[in-house]
Design a protein around this motif. Structure first.
Motif, PDB file in Angstrom:
ATOM      1  N   LEU A  17      10.336  63.651 -20.856  1.00 12.88           N
ATOM      2  CA  LEU A  17       9.403  62.600 -21.276  1.00 12.88           C
ATOM      3  C   LEU A  17       7.931  63.030 -21.209  1.00 12.88           C
ATOM      4  N   PRO A  18       7.422  63.541 -20.072  1.00 13.33           N
ATOM      5  CA  PRO A  18       5.999  63.924 -20.040  1.00 13.33           C
ATOM      6  C   PRO A  18       5.640  65.032 -21.018  1.00 13.33           C
ATOM      7  N   VAL A  19       6.589  65.903 -21.321  1.00 15.22           N
ATOM      8  CA  VAL A  19       6.336  66.982 -22.282  1.00 15.22           C
ATOM      9  C   VAL A  19       6.142  66.404 -23.682  1.00 15.22           C
ATOM     10  N   LEU A  20       7.009  65.453 -24.052  1.00 12.91           N
ATOM     11  CA  LEU A  20       6.889  64.814 -25.366  1.00 12.91           C
ATOM     12  C   LEU A  20       5.563  64.057 -25.482  1.00 12.91           C
ATOM     13  N   LEU A  21       5.153  63.407 -24.402  1.00  4.64           N
ATOM     14  CA  LEU A  21       3.882  62.682 -24.407  1.00  4.64           C
ATOM     15  C   LEU A  21       2.709  63.641 -24.550  1.00  4.64           C
ATOM     16  N   SER A 192      12.206  70.424 -26.412  1.00  3.38           N
ATOM     17  CA  SER A 192      10.954  70.037 -27.074  1.00  3.38           C
ATOM     18  C   SER A 192      10.632  70.957 -28.250  1.00  3.38           C
ATOM     19  N   GLY A 193      11.059  72.219 -28.161  1.00  2.51           N
ATOM     20  CA  GLY A 193      10.745  73.193 -29.204  1.00  2.51           C
ATOM     21  C   GLY A 193      11.483  72.973 -30.509  1.00  2.51           C
ATOM     22  N   LEU A 276      17.828  81.181 -30.655  1.00  3.17           N
ATOM     23  CA  LEU A 276      16.742  80.218 -30.480  1.00  3.17           C
ATOM     24  C   LEU A 276      15.637  80.770 -29.587  1.00  3.17           C
ATOM     25  N   GLU A 277      16.016  81.658 -28.680  1.00  2.00           N
ATOM     26  CA  GLU A 277      15.044  82.279 -27.772  1.00  2.00           C
ATOM     27  C   GLU A 277      13.952  82.988 -28.559  1.00  2.00           C
ATOM     28  N   ILE A 282      10.624  81.953 -26.503  1.00  2.00           N
ATOM     29  CA  ILE A 282      10.849  81.584 -25.102  1.00  2.00           C
ATOM     30  C   ILE A 282      11.441  82.777 -24.354  1.00  2.00           C
ATOM     31  N   LYS A 283      10.881  83.089 -23.205  1.00  2.00           N
ATOM     32  CA  LYS A 283      11.436  84.121 -22.331  1.00  2.00           C
ATOM     33  C   LYS A 283      12.058  83.417 -21.125  1.00  2.00           C
TER      34      LYS A 283
END
Length: 480
Positions: A17-21, A192-193, A276-277, A282-283
């Motif tokens: 949630l906080p990431v989306l916000l 989120s990505g 997807l990495e 993303i590492k």
């Protein structure tokens, strides 16, 4: 964009949630009980709304709600031993039905890695949910993960219980099964990505960390990080039932979750691809890095969410709303009050720190015996502890209690018992003014079921005199 987030009060949802916000989205949180939803982070004003909906019923989204994408983070594994597959399927179908009239462009689903031909009931049900969503006209992005490692995750807490409590472990042979754990922060990055990323539409991705480890290796590496010497002996004679009891009694997991976990732990869970990495840049963290970061959160008292706070971590499937009004008719009530001659704010902080590491302020050994007896009878016991050592919110677990109300402004904390009882029990702390002086009022309410409930009440009544009097006095006088 407008995003529907299901499972917003769950372990993953609270992290996402906080990431989306922060990304600037407007988030509509779908919850079964609005009383359990709290968001104290920054950036949520005007961007968060809630809708009360139970996907196990035929609830639908209100007509006025429009969304661009929807996250499905609902899981029924620990709510039932034998019937969770049907519940998962029903929930998924109702979720799709609620989106029928909406112009939804993407569903993002977090499931489990299902690369083995023979799957556990849990993994098979996760695969079935993916198939249900894939049959829809809405674009699906399916992320499939194995063990998720992070402060408060079920896997992390179970491994932590085993490593920190048992210097020598006699374990079942499934501890040699290979898995590919992934850090919770990497799961959130993937979730989120992929949002509205057209390259991920109608595709399925396995996500995992860089390490492929057996459970035994995970336990030993965890012990290494904690600077503990541990010895593990695997034996071939431990049946699934014995394995489930072993997990249940040694760790904080419920028996229902233990049964389903053991069923899944026998299956290899290794990612077949990690395209997807590269796509998202993303590492992933190693297993050791994920464990070390989890303990940083714990030591700083910054655990955002815990699987234990889910209603399915208990033996009850009731909602909080059914118990928030404490009954009086047909109940036994133990009410005690004492004038506060110390600082009122410090007393409030003492109330808010009750349970967990702080304990219950008086005769903790009796509380531990009660927790042990509860565990023996199939209850939750005391091992759930609490997620945060100084803050409490409605819906949180507190040892073998559930928080119904936690209002510092009104100086009131109300707990509901989730231990095995021949009845129902509430414990309330509140501070009231009596003739201009502050008093701490402590009320235990018990509604018995039948003759056994009445016998139980009178059998523990002598202990109440000592425990509740001592607890009331020490809450007022305790200096942390």
């Amino acid at each position: 964009m407008k995003i529907l987030l299901t499972g917003a009060t769950g372990y993953i949802g609270k992290r996402l949630l906080p990431v989306l916000l922060d990304q600037g989205h407007e988030v509509i949180c779908a919850v079964r009980d609005k009383n359990r939803f709290h968001f104290s982070g920054s950036g949520g004003k005007g961007k968060i709304s809630t809708v009360e909906i139970d996907y196990l019923k035929s609830d639908t989204l209100p007509d006025e709600i429009e969304i661009d994408a929807a996250y499905y983070l609902i899981h029924s594994m620990s709510s039932n031993i034998s019937d969770f597959e049907r519940l998962e399927e029903k929930s998924a179908n109702n979720f799709l039905k609620s989106l029928e009239k909406k112009n939804v462009k993407q569903i993002i689903y977090l499931g489990g890695i299902t690369n083995e031909q023979k799957l556990s009931k849990h993994l098979a049900s996760r695969k079935k949910v993916e198939q249900i969503f894939a049959s829809s006209k809405i674009c699906l992005t399916s992320l499939k993960a194995g063990i998720i490692v992070g402060s408060g995750s079920a896997s992390f807490e179970i491994i932590r219980d085993l490593v920190e409590k048992l210097p020598v472990m006699i374990t079942p042979k499934w501890l040699n099964t290979k898995h590919q754990p992934i850090a919770i922060r990497d799961v959130v990055k993937y979730l989120s990505g992929v949002l509205m990323n057209e390259k991920t539409f109608n595709r399925s991705f396995d996500i995992g960390g860089p390490d492929v480890l057996s459970y035994k290796e995970m336990l030993l590496q965890f012990a290494e990080i904690r600077k503990l010497k541990r010895f593990i002996i695997t034996v071939p004679v431990m049946t699934p039932r014995l394995s489930s009891y072993w997990l249940y009694f040694v760790t904080s997991t419920s028996y229902k979750l233990a049964v389903n976990l053991v069923d899944s732990m026998k299956i290899e869970v290794v990612a077949s691809n990690n395209e997807l990495e590269k796509m998202l840049g993303i590492k992933p963290l190693t297993y050791k890095e994920a464990v070390a970061l989890a303990f940083e959160r714990i030591e700083q008292n910054e655990v955002i969410s815990s699987w234990k706070d889910s209603l399915i971590s208990s033996s009850s499937d009731n909602t909080l709303l059914e118990h928030i009004n404490v009954p009086t008719h047909g109940c036994y009530i133990d009410r005690r009050e004492k004038e506060i001659t110390t600082d009122v704010n410090r007393v409030i902080e003492n109330i808010w720190a009750i349970g967990g590491e702080r304990g219950w302020y008086y005769a903790d050994w009796l509380w531990h015996i009660r927790g042990f007896l509860d565990k023996l009878s199939g209850g939750v016991g005391l091992r759930r502890g609490r997620t945060n050592q100084t803050e409490i919110m409605s819906g949180d677990t507190l040892d073998f209690w559930r928080v119904l109300a936690a209002d510092k402004d009104k100086k009131r904390l109300l707990l509901y018992a989730e231990m095995k009882l021949p009845g129902e029990a509430w414990l309330e702390f509140r501070i009231d003014d009596v003739n201009g002086k502050p008093f701490l009022i402590q009320t235990a309410t018990f509604r018995p079921k039948g003759l056994l409930g009445r016998i139980y009440w009178y059998s523990v009544l002598p202990l109440h005199f000592f425990v509740f009097n001592g607890m009331l006095k020490n809450i007022i006088n305790f200096r942390g």
